[in-house]
Design a protein around this motif. Structure first.
Motif, PDB file in Angstrom:
ATOM      1  N   MET A  22       4.587   2.353   7.740  1.00 35.80           N
ATOM      2  CA  MET A  22       4.083   3.549   7.057  1.00 35.80           C
ATOM      3  C   MET A  22       4.330   4.792   7.912  1.00 35.80           C
ATOM      4  O   MET A  22       4.836   5.811   7.435  1.00 35.80           O
ATOM      5  CB  MET A  22       2.582   3.362   6.764  1.00 35.80           C
TER       6      MET A  22
ATOM      7  N   ALA B 170       1.904   1.920  -1.579  1.00 35.35           N
ATOM      8  CA  ALA B 170       3.031   2.801  -1.893  1.00 35.35           C
ATOM      9  C   ALA B 170       4.238   1.967  -2.336  1.00 35.35           C
ATOM     10  O   ALA B 170       4.923   2.304  -3.308  1.00 35.35           O
ATOM     11  CB  ALA B 170       3.374   3.659  -0.676  1.00 35.35           C
ATOM     12  N   ALA B 171       4.482   0.860  -1.627  1.00 33.41           N
ATOM     13  CA  ALA B 171       5.626   0.003  -1.981  1.00 33.41           C
ATOM     14  C   ALA B 171       5.418  -0.620  -3.363  1.00 33.41           C
ATOM     15  O   ALA B 171       6.362  -0.747  -4.149  1.00 33.41           O
ATOM     16  CB  ALA B 171       5.817  -1.082  -0.922  1.00 33.41           C
TER      17      ALA B 171
ATOM     18  N   ARG C 190      -4.640   8.963   4.185  1.00 39.20           N
ATOM     19  CA  ARG C 190      -3.678   9.779   4.905  1.00 39.20           C
ATOM     20  C   ARG C 190      -2.283   9.162   4.778  1.00 39.20           C
ATOM     21  O   ARG C 190      -1.291   9.851   4.566  1.00 39.20           O
ATOM     22  CB  ARG C 190      -4.048   9.891   6.378  1.00 39.20           C
ATOM     23  N   GLY C 191      -2.225   7.821   4.887  1.00 37.70           N
ATOM     24  CA  GLY C 191      -0.941   7.129   4.820  1.00 37.70           C
ATOM     25  C   GLY C 191      -0.253   7.295   3.484  1.00 37.70           C
ATOM     26  O   GLY C 191       0.919   7.689   3.426  1.00 37.70           O
TER      27      GLY C 191
ATOM     28  N   GLU D 206      -1.252  16.058  -1.132  1.00 35.79           N
ATOM     29  CA  GLU D 206      -1.232  14.885  -2.011  1.00 35.79           C
ATOM     30  C   GLU D 206      -2.604  14.246  -2.202  1.00 35.79           C
ATOM     31  O   GLU D 206      -2.740  13.292  -2.959  1.00 35.79           O
ATOM     32  CB  GLU D 206      -0.280  13.815  -1.444  1.00 35.79           C
TER      33      GLU D 206
ATOM     34  N   ARG E 275      10.142  11.134   6.232  1.00 34.32           N
ATOM     35  CA  ARG E 275       9.929  11.966   5.050  1.00 34.32           C
ATOM     36  C   ARG E 275       9.581  13.401   5.443  1.00 34.32           C
ATOM     37  O   ARG E 275      10.110  14.372   4.909  1.00 34.32           O
ATOM     38  CB  ARG E 275       8.798  11.361   4.212  1.00 34.32           C
TER      39      ARG E 275
ATOM     40  N   GLY F 238      -3.446   1.578   7.602  1.00 32.23           N
ATOM     41  CA  GLY F 238      -2.029   1.941   7.564  1.00 32.23           C
ATOM     42  C   GLY F 238      -1.203   0.932   6.785  1.00 32.23           C
ATOM     43  O   GLY F 238      -0.346   1.289   5.969  1.00 32.23           O
ATOM     44  N   ALA F 239      -1.478  -0.357   7.039  1.00 33.67           N
ATOM     45  CA  ALA F 239      -0.714  -1.414   6.365  1.00 33.67           C
ATOM     46  C   ALA F 239      -0.972  -1.398   4.857  1.00 33.67           C
ATOM     47  O   ALA F 239      -0.049  -1.569   4.052  1.00 33.67           O
ATOM     48  CB  ALA F 239      -1.080  -2.779   6.952  1.00 33.67           C
TER      49      ALA F 239
ATOM     50  N   ASP G 136       0.804  10.913   3.131  1.00 33.94           N
ATOM     51  CA  ASP G 136       1.963  11.241   3.970  1.00 33.94           C
ATOM     52  C   ASP G 136       3.250  10.624   3.425  1.00 33.94           C
ATOM     53  O   ASP G 136       4.340  11.118   3.694  1.00 33.94           O
ATOM     54  CB  ASP G 136       1.751  10.754   5.407  1.00 33.94           C
ATOM     55  N   LEU G 137       3.124   9.542   2.675  1.00 27.51           N
ATOM     56  CA  LEU G 137       4.313   8.922   2.072  1.00 27.51           C
ATOM     57  C   LEU G 137       4.688   9.615   0.758  1.00 27.51           C
ATOM     58  O   LEU G 137       5.653   9.231   0.099  1.00 27.51           O
ATOM     59  CB  LEU G 137       4.078   7.426   1.833  1.00 27.51           C
ATOM     60  N   GLY G 138       3.888  10.600   0.372  1.00 29.58           N
ATOM     61  CA  GLY G 138       4.225  11.385  -0.813  1.00 29.58           C
ATOM     62  C   GLY G 138       3.619  10.878  -2.111  1.00 29.58           C
ATOM     63  O   GLY G 138       4.020  11.298  -3.196  1.00 29.58           O
TER      64      GLY G 138
ATOM     65  N   ARG H  51       6.214   2.114  -5.897  1.00 33.00           N
ATOM     66  CA  ARG H  51       7.653   2.365  -5.916  1.00 33.00           C
ATOM     67  C   ARG H  51       8.377   1.265  -6.697  1.00 33.00           C
ATOM     68  O   ARG H  51       9.241   1.532  -7.536  1.00 33.00           O
ATOM     69  CB  ARG H  51       8.165   2.416  -4.475  1.00 33.00           C
TER      70      ARG H  51
ATOM     71  N   ALA I  64      -1.772   1.171   3.070  1.00 37.68           N
ATOM     72  CA  ALA I  64      -1.094   2.355   2.516  1.00 37.68           C
ATOM     73  C   ALA I  64       0.366   2.012   2.233  1.00 37.68           C
ATOM     74  O   ALA I  64       0.910   2.346   1.171  1.00 37.68           O
ATOM     75  CB  ALA I  64      -1.180   3.521   3.495  1.00 37.68           C
ATOM     76  N   MET I  65       1.001   1.330   3.193  1.00 34.21           N
ATOM     77  CA  MET I  65       2.398   0.927   2.999  1.00 34.21           C
ATOM     78  C   MET I  65       2.518   0.017   1.780  1.00 34.21           C
ATOM     79  O   MET I  65       3.384   0.209   0.922  1.00 34.21           O
ATOM     80  CB  MET I  65       2.893   0.221   4.263  1.00 34.21           C
ATOM     81  N   LYS I  66       1.627  -0.968   1.673  1.00 34.29           N
ATOM     82  CA  LYS I  66       1.720  -1.945   0.579  1.00 34.29           C
ATOM     83  C   LYS I  66       1.475  -1.283  -0.781  1.00 34.29           C
ATOM     84  O   LYS I  66       2.145  -1.597  -1.761  1.00 34.29           O
ATOM     85  CB  LYS I  66       0.696  -3.064   0.772  1.00 34.29           C
TER      86      LYS I  66
END
Lengths: 356, 356
Positions: free
Chosen positions: B339, A342-343, A20-21, A73, B346, A335-336, A24-26, A346, A338-340
């Motif tokens: 996130m 995605a980062a 989901r994370g 997504e 976004r 969640g964490a 949601d971040l695309g 990027r 997902a952030m890592k």
């Protein structure tokens, strides 16, 4: 090539939250599970209610699954296994095998959320008689009865008069090589004790424990509630033997607070089995070449300051695949991670753009 | 207007990780701390080493600060407070007051990472004599000595021969209204016990506890290590009084395992003080209009399945501002909140674009 595709492996709480994370971040995301349904252990093991909220596991997991279903997504694959991995992030080639055959995908990053499996109490610990006595069951067996709303003594089908939990089965046990505390069993047993008292009000419920690890808000929300409102009896003690006398199970050991031997007849004995790395977790560590830490779970780097990053660039881990985890740990790590992930994608895209 | 600016409040482990996360995801971020230095409680309270890694707190926090320093997307403000908030996300107007005066910013989302404060053992619990006796100190006082590499009996400046920790000071205590377990004190005390044994090898070290909450890998990495390698004595017991006999502190209570009263002279008594919501946490709940949960920390919604989302849209929480948290919790929640905040921005940008 799209340098953004993220693969999430395992559709339990950690994996659902991770997918989901990233979605949601695309970031385009593929969520795979080798089982035919998402929801992870809470669904496959038939949990009645979640710890500590006591919310219906079916309802809660349906809500999490709903969030990834029909998400622009996120591409979902059940009944699908990872069978080969080659290359390195952000150009990892992964072979999936699903209901429609094999498929080759190229991903930029992966999140491993393959969870745990419950300790098998018949494996090495014979003292509890799990496979010998019908009325000796596990936390998981108890969940199934609680979910059905019918908690009975398995050998007779009658409501029990006296039930006990034995904590730390397969945990904190040097003899079997499981050195860790599984973190959640004190909470889960206490939640089940409350549910049993609600379903069978005449039944006395005992919990034999070494230390009650009711950290944070579990202290009053579960532990005090069980003692004060539900009259559950917590006894600090060591169980040395579970035997049969006639058709009744007898628990023998020592009450270490009172300093005296104990011998109590029980209608049902519930073994609070701990967490071990799941088969899927071990398989993924091999396929992705990630070292295991000393207890056999997937190793993260950075100690307490980096809970989801593995030593393999672009590969992250979430939930009980990295060690004993409660639901909150799994969700926060999902969640964490997902952030890592995605980062990571990027950053790699920027590097490639800069390189022209 | 830039619908992407994220404000992170509090520069401890959770806030540093949150800011790094939103920055790494490409979202412009302002990280503020009312203190003059980042690093949060590990720095302001002068921690020697972190639990459970036993890594230098200074070194570990410097590494986290380094990650946000000179980051293209992150703007850092120390000595800065939030004094007013109006509007609603994604158009929140926030007034900062810093060394250069007041400043008005418009943010799309905020992450509250204002942490905890240690329980003041003189506040209501008089039985421990914290303010009366020089040789009764707290976990935090002990950290400072350990950091200086000189653990002594405060009244004499000599190395102690006998030291004890008293667990659950300000935690699990209905009389003072602190119903929760503070989660980390068992681990922190055990870590300090190991450090004392290393620094003062002749010193006997005791830990008086109710339940040792050494969950997960802390079980063998800290608890067994302390017992087996470092010969720390863990005694399950209740301390009822701390008094002076001559110039020595005497701890009175009951050894509940042996079932007998105990009375032991100690050179240093260390009170394992728990976590309470910090002033900053209470202030932010008021400024952002976020309800507190029953224990007085910032309330999240969704129970175990959503650890960082508050009931106010666009406002998230990470770390001990939401309840007792260990370092791993704070880091995972920091990442998860990053996130969620980025996904919120976004989504709002997409909505605005769609609305033309």
């Amino acid at each position: 090539m799209d340098h953004n595709l993220i693969l999430v492996i395992g559709g339990g709480p950690a994996g659902l939250e991770a997918a989901r994370g990233t979605g949601d971040l695309g970031y385009p995301t593929i969520l795979v599970d080798k089982r035919d349904v998402f929801g992870g252990t809470p669904i496959s093991a038939g949990y009645a209610a979640l710890t500590p909220d006591m919310r219906s596991a079916d309802e809660a997991m349906a809500e999490m699954i709903e969030a990834v279903l029909n998400h622009d997504e996120i591409d979902l694959r059940t009944g699908t296994e990872i069978i080969a991995v080659s290359g390195s992030a952000p150009e990892l080639s992964v072979t999936l095998r699903g209901p429609k055959g094999e498929e080759q995908i190229t991903i930029s990053s992966a999140i491993i959320a393959t969870g745990f499996q419950h300790f098998d109490p018949g494996r090495e610990t014979q003292i509890y008689g799990y496979y010998e006595f019908d009325d000796v069951i596990t936390l998981v067996d108890a969940e199934k009865m609680l979910k059905a709303g019918n908690f009975v003594r398995p050998s007779t089908g009658e409501p029990p008069k006296q039930v006990c939990f034995i904590q730390c089965v397969g945990s904190r046990d040097r003899q079997i090589g499981n050195f860790w505390c599984s973190k959640v069993c004190c909470g889960v047993a206490t939640k089940e004790a409350i549910e049993i008292r609600d379903l069978v009000p005449d039944c006395r419920v005992f919990v034999f424990y070494i230390d009650m690890r009711m950290y944070g808000f579990w202290e009053d929300e579960l532990y005090w509630k069980a003692q004060e409102e539900k009259k559950v009896n917590f006894i600090r003690g060591i169980v040395t033997e579970v035997t049969m006398r006639g058709d009744t199970v007898v628990v023998k050991g020592e009450d270490t607070t009172m300093g005296r031997p104990m011998e109590i007849a029980m209608d049902v004995v519930i073994l609070s089995v701990g967490m071990e790395p799941s088969e899927g977790t071990i398989e993924m560590s091999k396929l992705f070449n990630i070292p295991l830490e000393s207890h056999g779970f997937i190793a993260t780097i950075g100690g307490a300051l980096n809970t989801v990053t593995t030593s393999v660039p672009g590969i992250f881990v979430a939930g009980a695949a990295a060690g004993p985890a409660d639901l909150e740990d799994s969700i926060s790590m999902g969640g964490a991670s997902a952030m890592k992930a995605a980062a990571f994608c990027r950053n790699k895209s920027k590097e490639l753009a800069a390189a022209g």
